[in-house]
Design a protein around this motif. Structure first.
Motif, short mmCIF file in Angstrom:
data_model
loop_
_atom_site.label_atom_id
_atom_site.label_comp_id
_atom_site.label_asym_id
_atom_site.label_seq_id
_atom_site.Cartn_x
_atom_site.Cartn_y
_atom_site.Cartn_z
N UNK A 13 0.95 -1.15 0.01
CA UNK A 13 -0.04 -0.10 0.05
C UNK A 13 0.91 1.35 -0.10
N UNK A 14 2.12 1.22 0.38
CA UNK A 14 2.77 2.42 0.27
C UNK A 14 3.78 2.83 -1.04
N UNK A 18 3.45 3.97 -9.94
CA UNK A 18 4.87 3.99 -10.69
C UNK A 18 5.95 3.41 -9.59
N UNK A 19 5.53 2.87 -8.72
CA UNK A 19 6.38 1.84 -7.69
C UNK A 19 7.25 3.03 -6.72
N UNK A 20 6.63 4.20 -6.74
CA UNK A 20 7.23 5.20 -5.72
C UNK A 20 6.61 5.18 -4.50
N UNK A 21 7.65 5.69 -3.49
CA UNK A 21 6.96 5.66 -1.91
C UNK A 21 6.08 6.76 -2.13
N UNK A 22 4.79 6.23 -1.39
CA UNK A 22 3.53 7.04 -1.39
C UNK A 22 3.09 6.88 0.19
N UNK A 82 8.90 7.45 7.80
CA UNK A 82 8.57 8.40 7.02
C UNK A 82 7.19 8.30 6.47
N UNK A 83 6.70 7.16 6.27
CA UNK A 83 5.27 7.26 5.61
C UNK A 83 4.17 7.10 6.54
N UNK A 84 4.36 7.07 7.88
CA UNK A 84 3.55 6.76 8.71
C UNK A 84 2.63 8.12 9.04
N UNK A 85 1.42 7.95 9.45
CA UNK A 85 0.49 9.06 9.69
C UNK A 85 0.62 9.76 10.95
N UNK A 86 0.71 10.95 11.21
CA UNK A 86 0.66 11.64 12.42
C UNK A 86 -0.74 10.89 13.21
N UNK A 87 -0.64 10.54 14.32
CA UNK A 87 -1.86 10.14 14.74
C UNK A 87 -2.28 10.71 16.37
#
Length: 166
Positions: A13-14, A18-22, A82-87
């Motif tokens: 899911x990340x 295009x296979x880029x970090x998301x 880096x890709x974790x949401x602020x919670x």
């Protein structure tokens, strides 16, 4: 090995198309109560174990410091991963159980919120930093300590429901 009440998708899911970090867009996900627990273990020599369990460590109550460090780490997870949401965590708990026979401390964390994404990373971060703090506070007495077996134990909430490690 693990079990789950629902199957999981094999896609990552990340990554975007295009296979880029998301960072995953959770805008349309329902707000639900979500909980995760995780654990890790730190092994040490007998003398160090006795030093910290009897409260005779010259740095003071290493468990109190490690507990606070773990709680703070869960709150800062999105700053570290880096890709974790602020919670907006509503509960973070860090506990220790002692295995005297093996000179080990098992660290367990629980993280909870009502939100649109899970809290597994926060629970894992809490355990990891609590273990690292124990290591930091005791390294002069025992530089050969080992940290391991860090894993998610349970997660609840959201579309996937309940999951538990075997």
């Amino acid at each position: 090995m693990s079990s789950s009440t629902t199957s999981t998708s094999p896609t990552l899911s990340h990554l975007n198309q295009q296979g880029e970090a998301n960072m995953v867009d959770v805008t349309e996900k329902a707000m639900t109560s979500r909980t995760a627990t995780a654990q890790g273990v730190i092994s040490m020599n007998r003398a160090t174990f006795e030093l910290i369990t009897t409260g005779k460590h010259k740095k003071g109550d290493v468990f109190a410091v490690a507990r606070i460090a773990g709680i703070q780490a869960a709150k800062k997870c999105s700053d570290l991963i880096p890709l974790c949401h602020p919670l907006m965590l509503s509960k973070v708990q860090v506990d220790f159980s002692l295995d005297e026979e093996n000179s080990q401390v098992k660290v367990t964390s629980l993280c909870r919120l009502t939100g649109q994404t899970g809290v597994e990373m926060e629970a894992l971060t809490a355990v990891s930093v609590a273990c690292l703090t124990l290591f930091d506070m005791c390294k002069a007495a025992d530089p050969a300590m080992e940290i391991g077996n860090i894993k998610v134990l349970t997660k609840e909430g959201g579309k996937s429901g309940h999951w538990q490690s075997l």
